[in-house]
Design an enzyme around this catalytic site. Structure first.
Site, PDB file in Angstrom:
ATOM      1  N   ASP A 176       0.845  -1.188   0.000  1.00  0.00           N
ATOM      2  CA  ASP A 176       0.000   0.000   0.000  1.00  0.00           C
ATOM      3  C   ASP A 176       0.878   1.235   0.000  1.00  0.00           C
ATOM      4  O   ASP A 176       2.076   1.179   0.248  1.00  0.00           O
ATOM      5  CB  ASP A 176      -1.005  -0.006   1.147  1.00  0.00           C
ATOM      6  CG  ASP A 176      -0.360   0.215   2.503  1.00  0.00           C
ATOM      7  OD1 ASP A 176       0.878   0.390   2.558  1.00  0.00           O
ATOM      8  OD2 ASP A 176      -1.086   0.206   3.506  1.00  0.00           O
ATOM      9  N   ASP A 196      -5.772   2.145  -1.867  1.00  0.00           N
ATOM     10  CA  ASP A 196      -4.349   2.154  -2.206  1.00  0.00           C
ATOM     11  C   ASP A 196      -3.699   0.800  -1.942  1.00  0.00           C
ATOM     12  O   ASP A 196      -2.476   0.707  -1.831  1.00  0.00           O
ATOM     13  CB  ASP A 196      -3.637   3.243  -1.405  1.00  0.00           C
ATOM     14  CG  ASP A 196      -3.685   2.964   0.091  1.00  0.00           C
ATOM     15  OD1 ASP A 196      -4.669   2.337   0.540  1.00  0.00           O
ATOM     16  OD2 ASP A 196      -2.735   3.357   0.800  1.00  0.00           O
TER      17      ASP A 196
END
Length: 757
Positions: free
Chosen positions: A633, A676
């Site tokens: 991420d 993300d």
């Protein structure tokens, strides 16, 4: 003696002329029957084409019904998507095998349609039990009721069993039978009608007879039916007498077309000839009696002189002692010649006047010196008006010059003939189409005029024009249907193809007819299609999809083969209907991409990742290779969204995904789970150390600043890594371990990676 000779000549002339007229009469009946049979067959074929076209449209619709299963609303929606079928029918109904109505389109009327509904249901039941396409009728119970044509088509499931039955209804008047039967209204008594095999009248040129049936007539008049009539059509029990009858059975529906013409009207010239026979015989007898009367007294006087005075004969008698034999021979020869002249003249007059052909005789300058009564009936111009150049008045002005110039010339030295079709203007204002044949008369090697015969082909021409117009309509429809339509014979030759084939396969339209299917399709496409062609020729409809490659393009086609089964149950060929579904396949591919790939970044989504992870585990187990899962991420991504906005955040996500793709191999999988969060599957690793090396490469790739909102910004990533161990097959367990490793990397200060084994 003169009276006796006259009586003999009268009887002989009468007998010979009667025999000749009887032969000519039989020949004329044969000719009339031939023409009536031909025109009736053309009309039957035109009606068959109408019904077969609608049957093909209904079968195409039926073939698509199983795609929507038993969903009634989707069935109704599917019916609306077939505008061609809608134009062919007034209403559709769909039934299941238990005879329950599933859908009607448009919605059936509730009032006064019980009889029609019962007829549709009965035909659907028969189609379901027989598995065949059927054509039936809903006849009115009252004189002013409406008749309907019903077509039923069974729908088979994947196992070949009948699952549904589709019925299409159309108003009977759309067949335009009144117009098609109009050419058969010959004379005052000619008429035609269509009936069902059980005797119900469907159409008649005399509408007052529509409520009757063929077998329930109250009169007892006889019928003359030629021997060559259709053997499988039952003879009507009662029709007008005496009449000539032709019958033809429609292949599509079994209905029977019957044409009736008055024998009395057709043979009217023979009636005139019969009435003239006694007069002709009397004239021949009179001539013979006069000859005998003139020579007889001399002969009798000479005979008496010889009997009473046996003295030597005068020199003339001595030179010819058999004078009485010479006189008898002269009398006999004169009588025979007179009889022969009378017989030939009577024969010629009878044939000319009894023939349905108009006859004109011309001299070398084109002046008419003879016209028979048939010419007057055809043209409306009396024989005396046709004399000289008068015959040209009835020829249509547009054909007059060409007809005159093409007649045989006066310089011909041998018999010559020519044939031409032209138009005559009848005195009632109508146009008559005639076939003209002219033959030169040669006497002593020189042209002495010519004879022309005219045959009235107006009805035949009208039938040809109607058939041509029907074929043009069919061609116009098929050429503009958004599908490839063809008819293939049992030996797999193309008998008909619309112009869509020329566009699809690059073969000129005029070359398609007669080609074999493998020549049109090519070896690869024919190999795929051959089993379905065999299935259609065995009597079972076939539906499938195929790909056609042309150059660098690939076309996807949905194909329906519909067998053409004749009334005897034999397969006469099959109809092929092909839809180009390339655009549909492209849309399906786009939908699959939307389902499996992330619309923002262009890489795989969660669904795609989960499928690839399961495949990677199987591949690793089967080949004994290592694989790893990486969970990533973006560090502080929420801060980017909050400070720069979601549009800037989307820019970061897209750039982040592209850098990940540059850091792995093409055989590896990169996907975005949500927000993300990204994942990577590394396959075919030689050892476990390769995974951290890739992670380090990714961390380094992110050190270069990102261009966000026109400004440079640092973006880093945290990565969790896990490697599949031994016989491990739980995909979700691998993903959870990678997630745990990600939290370890974050705990270590982010912008790094961590690995769990």
């Amino acid at each position: 003696m003169a009276v006796m000779v006259a009586i003999v000549v009268f009887a002989a002339t009468l007998a010979v002329a009667a025999a000749l007229l009887a032969g000519a009469r039989s020949a004329l009946i044969e000719s009339l029957v031939d023409r009536q049979d031909l025109l009736l067959a053309q009309t039957a074929r035109a009606i068959d084409r109408q019904l077969l076209l609608r049957q093909a449209a209904l079968q195409e619709l039926s073939a698509n019904l199983l795609r929507v299963g038993g969903d009634v609303q989707r069935m109704a929606g599917l019916l609306k998507k077939f505008p061609v079928a809608q134009r062919q029918f007034d209403q559709f109904s769909v039934f299941d095998v238990t005879e329950n109505s599933l859908v009607d389109f448009p919605q059936a009327e509730q009032a006064d349609d019980s009889d029609r509904r019962a007829a549709v249901l009965q035909l659907a039941k028969e189609a379901a039990s027989s598995g065949k396409n059927l054509i039936g009728l809903s006849l009115p119970a009252q004189e002013r009721g409406q008749s309907w044509v019903i077509l039923a088509s069974p729908v088979r499931d994947g196992e070949g069993k009948v699952a549904l039955v589709t019925a299409g209804l159309m108003d009977f008047s759309r067949l335009n039978l009144s117009e098609r039967l109009e050419p058969f209204k010959a004379g005052a008594r000619g008429y035609a009608y269509m009936s069902t095999p059980d005797g119900n009248l469907l159409a008649h040129t005399m509408p007052s007879r529509l409520l009757n049936t063929v077998l329930n007539r109250n009169d007892d008049r006889q019928v003359i039916i030629p021997v060559r009539n259709n053997k499988d059509v039952a003879e009507p029990a009662y029709v007008s007498t005496p009449e000539l009858v032709a019958t033809q059975r429609l292949q599509s529906s079994g209905w029977i077309l019957t044409a009736v013409s008055s024998q009395a009207e057709s043979l009217l010239p023979f009636d005139h000839a019969w009435s003239a026979l006694p007069g002709l015989a009397f004239m021949a007898a009179l001539v013979s009696g006069l000859l005998v009367w003139g020579w007889g007294p001399r002969f009798i006087s000479r005979m008496r002189l010889n009997a009473n005075n046996p003295a030597p004969l005068p020199p003339l008698a001595m030179a010819n002692p058999s004078l009485h034999e010479e006189v008898s021979a002269v009398i006999t020869e004169s009588c025979l010649r007179a009889m022969e002249i009378c017989q030939r003249q009577a024969q010629l007059d009878a044939i000319n006047e009894a023939s349905p052909l108009g006859v004109l005789c011309f001299d070398g300058q084109g002046n008419c010196n003879y016209a028979n009564q048939a010419f007057e009936r055809i043209s409306g111009l009396a024989p005396d008006k046709a004399a000289g150049k008068g015959w040209r008045r009835c020829v249509h002005p547009d054909d007059r010059y060409a007809l005159w110039k093409e007649l045989p010339g006066s310089d011909a030295v041998e018999m010559a003939s020519y044939t031409r079709i032209c138009r005559l203007r009848h005195k009632n204002g109508g146009i008559i189409w005639v076939s003209v044949k002219a033959v030169t008369i040669i006497v002593d090697g020189k042209a002495n005029g010519y004879v022309a015969s005219l045959e009235d082909i107006t009805a035949h021409r009208a039938g040809e024009l109607a058939l041509l117009k029907s074929e043009q309509r069919l061609r116009l429809i098929t050429d503009n249907v958004p599908a490839l339509i063809a008819y293939v014979t049992p030996d797999e030759r193309v008998a008909f193809a619309n112009r869509r084939y020329e566009e699809a396969y690059g073969i000129l339209h005029e070359e398609l007819c007669g080609m074999r299917t493998w020549e049109v399709l090519g070896p690869e496409v024919y190999t795929v299609s051959r089993p379905y062609i065999r299935q259609a020729l065995s009597g079972t409809a076939a539906n499938f999809e195929r790909q056609v490659k042309q150059g660098n393009t690939v076309r996807h086609e949905r194909v329906s083969y519909i067998p053409d089964i004749d009334p005897q149950g034999r397969v006469a060929g099959f109809f092929g209907m092909v839809d180009d579904i390339t655009a549909l396949k492209q849309i399906e591919a786009q939908l699959r991409n939307l389902i499996r790939f992330d619309s923002l970044t262009g890489i795989g989504n969660r669904a795609h990742f989960e499928e690839r992870l399961i495949d990677a585990i199987r591949h690793s187990r089967r080949n004994g290779t290592l694989m790893a899962v990486m969970f990533l991420d973006i560090d502080y991504f929420k801060e980017i969204n909050d400070t720069l906005g979601h549009q800037s955040g989307d820019e970061v996500l897209r750039e982040f995904a592209q850098r990940l793709l540059r850091c792995v191999r093409e055989t590896d999988t990169v996907a975005r789970l949500a927000g993300d969060e990204f994942v990577i599957i590394l396959e075919g690793l030689s050892n476990a150390d390769e995974a951290p090396a890739v992670a380090g490469k990714i961390v380094s790739a992110m050190h270069q600043d990102f261009a966000v909102g026109g400004k440079e910004r640092k973006v880093t990533a945290s990565i969790g890594i896990t490697v599949r161990q031994g016989d491990e097959e739980d995909a979700m367990l691998l993903l959870r371990r990678a997630d745990e490793a990600l939290y370890q990397a974050k705990s270590a200060g982010r912008n790094t990676y961590a690995m769990l084994t």
